[in-house]
Write an enzyme that holds these catalytic residues in place. Structure first.
Site, mmCIF file in Angstrom:
data_model
loop_
_atom_site.group_PDB
_atom_site.id
_atom_site.type_symbol
_atom_site.label_atom_id
_atom_site.label_comp_id
_atom_site.label_asym_id
_atom_site.label_seq_id
_atom_site.Cartn_x
_atom_site.Cartn_y
_atom_site.Cartn_z
ATOM 1 N N SER A 1 59.705 69.526 79.143
ATOM 2 C CA SER A 1 61.110 69.181 79.343
ATOM 3 C C SER A 1 61.493 69.525 80.775
ATOM 4 O O SER A 1 61.073 70.561 81.306
ATOM 5 C CB SER A 1 61.995 69.968 78.380
ATOM 6 O OG SER A 1 61.663 69.719 77.039
ATOM 7 N N THR B 1 65.459 69.483 77.446
ATOM 8 C CA THR B 1 66.517 68.936 78.284
ATOM 9 C C THR B 1 67.682 68.469 77.439
ATOM 10 O O THR B 1 68.845 68.517 77.879
ATOM 11 C CB THR B 1 65.973 67.782 79.138
ATOM 12 O OG1 THR B 1 64.749 68.176 79.745
ATOM 13 C CG2 THR B 1 66.967 67.383 80.211
ATOM 14 N N ALA B 2 67.397 68.024 76.232
ATOM 15 C CA ALA B 2 68.473 67.612 75.326
ATOM 16 C C ALA B 2 69.437 68.768 75.080
ATOM 17 O O ALA B 2 70.668 68.595 75.123
ATOM 18 C CB ALA B 2 67.883 67.115 74.008
ATOM 19 N N HIS C 1 63.236 61.768 70.645
ATOM 20 C CA HIS C 1 62.155 60.862 70.262
ATOM 21 C C HIS C 1 62.697 59.696 69.418
ATOM 22 O O HIS C 1 63.822 59.248 69.614
ATOM 23 C CB HIS C 1 61.036 61.630 69.568
ATOM 24 C CG HIS C 1 60.409 62.695 70.422
ATOM 25 N ND1 HIS C 1 60.088 62.499 71.738
ATOM 26 C CD2 HIS C 1 60.063 63.986 70.135
ATOM 27 C CE1 HIS C 1 59.554 63.601 72.244
ATOM 28 N NE2 HIS C 1 59.535 64.521 71.293
#
EC number: 4.1.99.29
Length: 288
Positions: A72, A124-125, A162
């Site tokens: 990430s 990162t989300a 995803h």
């Protein structure tokens, strides 16, 4: 021994083994399909693909376990001493990205102060979610379990990454927030999610970067063959979903960040620094 591609330099140095870590997802597999063929001159490198979920790869990178790995972007500040960013291989979306879902229609304001199930605190989300909501009550769960966790009622809200970004409605879930859309409106930039990094002690890093970049280009040029290979890593998702997901996250910015992609990386990490997400300032360093 496979001969080098026409016009490629011939490397007779000892073989250098490179373990490449990536998620068991169609988009990552698509990028590395060409390494399983004789279409790319490997310049003396021997590649082994190592599959693990992104949170595991983030943790492995903190231990410097693999020579090359997807991580990430939010994890890069934690591994910057050991790894440099590769100039390609990133998962970057413009106007779309990870989403927060619920069983019933809801607004962003409804999310404030509520527990959200997330796929990992180093993703990162999750960092982008913090940029939107501030401190977020959260619970970690493997990403593939989150849709069912919300659909079953065990959680009210879930952060999907995803292929869950495409299939959530199959479970009757509703999109509350699209982080890529929010980021585009906030900054005018695409959202960089996953990046590829190379360990700094690997021999001939520029050559290694060139091979991996050529593999991505080769996959884009032989899309049907690369897609067929990538479908083996789809965890049961159908071909149409896998094809759409690859289209979303293997694109021109994957082949090369360009000025826009690098600006997006810098802006996201700068904002992460501003909220105290990282232990120290970030030095953004790309392999030449």
């Amino acid at each position: 021994m496979v001969p080098p591609a026409h016009g490629a330099p011939c490397y007779r140095r000892r073989a250098v083994e490179i373990r490449v870590g990536h998620s068991p997802d169609p988009d990552d597999a698509f990028m590395y399909w060409a390494l399983t063929t004789d279409l790319v001159a490997t310049r003396g490198f021997v590649f082994q693909q190592v599959l693990a979920d992104i949170q595991t790869l983030n943790q492995w990178a903190r231990a410097g376990r693999l020579e090359v790995t997807a991580i990430s972007l939010a994890a890069y500040p934690f591994v910057q001493d050991d790894y440099a960013l590769l100039p390609h291989g990133a998962s970057i979306g413009t106007g779309y990205g990870p989403i927060v879902v619920a069983r019933e229609p809801a607004s962003v304001d409804d999310l404030r102060g509520k527990e959200i199930v997330v796929p990992g605190v180093m993703t990162t989300a999750f960092l982008t979610l913090r940029l939107v909501l501030g401190d977020v009550p959260h619970r970690e769960l493997p990403f593939e379990q989150i849709p069912d966790e919300v659909a079953s009622g065990r959680a009210d809200y879930g952060l999907l990454i995803h292929e869950g970004q495409l299939t959530f409605s199959d479970l009757g879930l509703h999109k509350v927030l699209d982080l890529g859309e929010w980021w585009l409106l906030e900054t005018g930039l695409p959202l960089p999610l996953g990046v590829n990094v190379a360990r700094r002690d690997v021999e001939r890093l520029p050559d290694l970067s060139a091979v991996l970049g050529e593999a991505i280009r080769c996959g884009l040029e032989h899309r049907d063959e690369a897609l067929e290979y990538a479908l083996r890593f789809g965890r049961g998702i159908d071909e149409a979903v896998a094809d759409r997901f690859i289209e979303m996250y293997v694109n021109d910015l994957t082949e090369d960040y360009g000025d826009e992609g690098r600006m997006a990386v810098s802006e996201l990490l700068r904002r992460g620094e501003a909220i105290g997400a990282f232990p120290r300032p970030v030095s953004i360093d790309f392999v030449a």
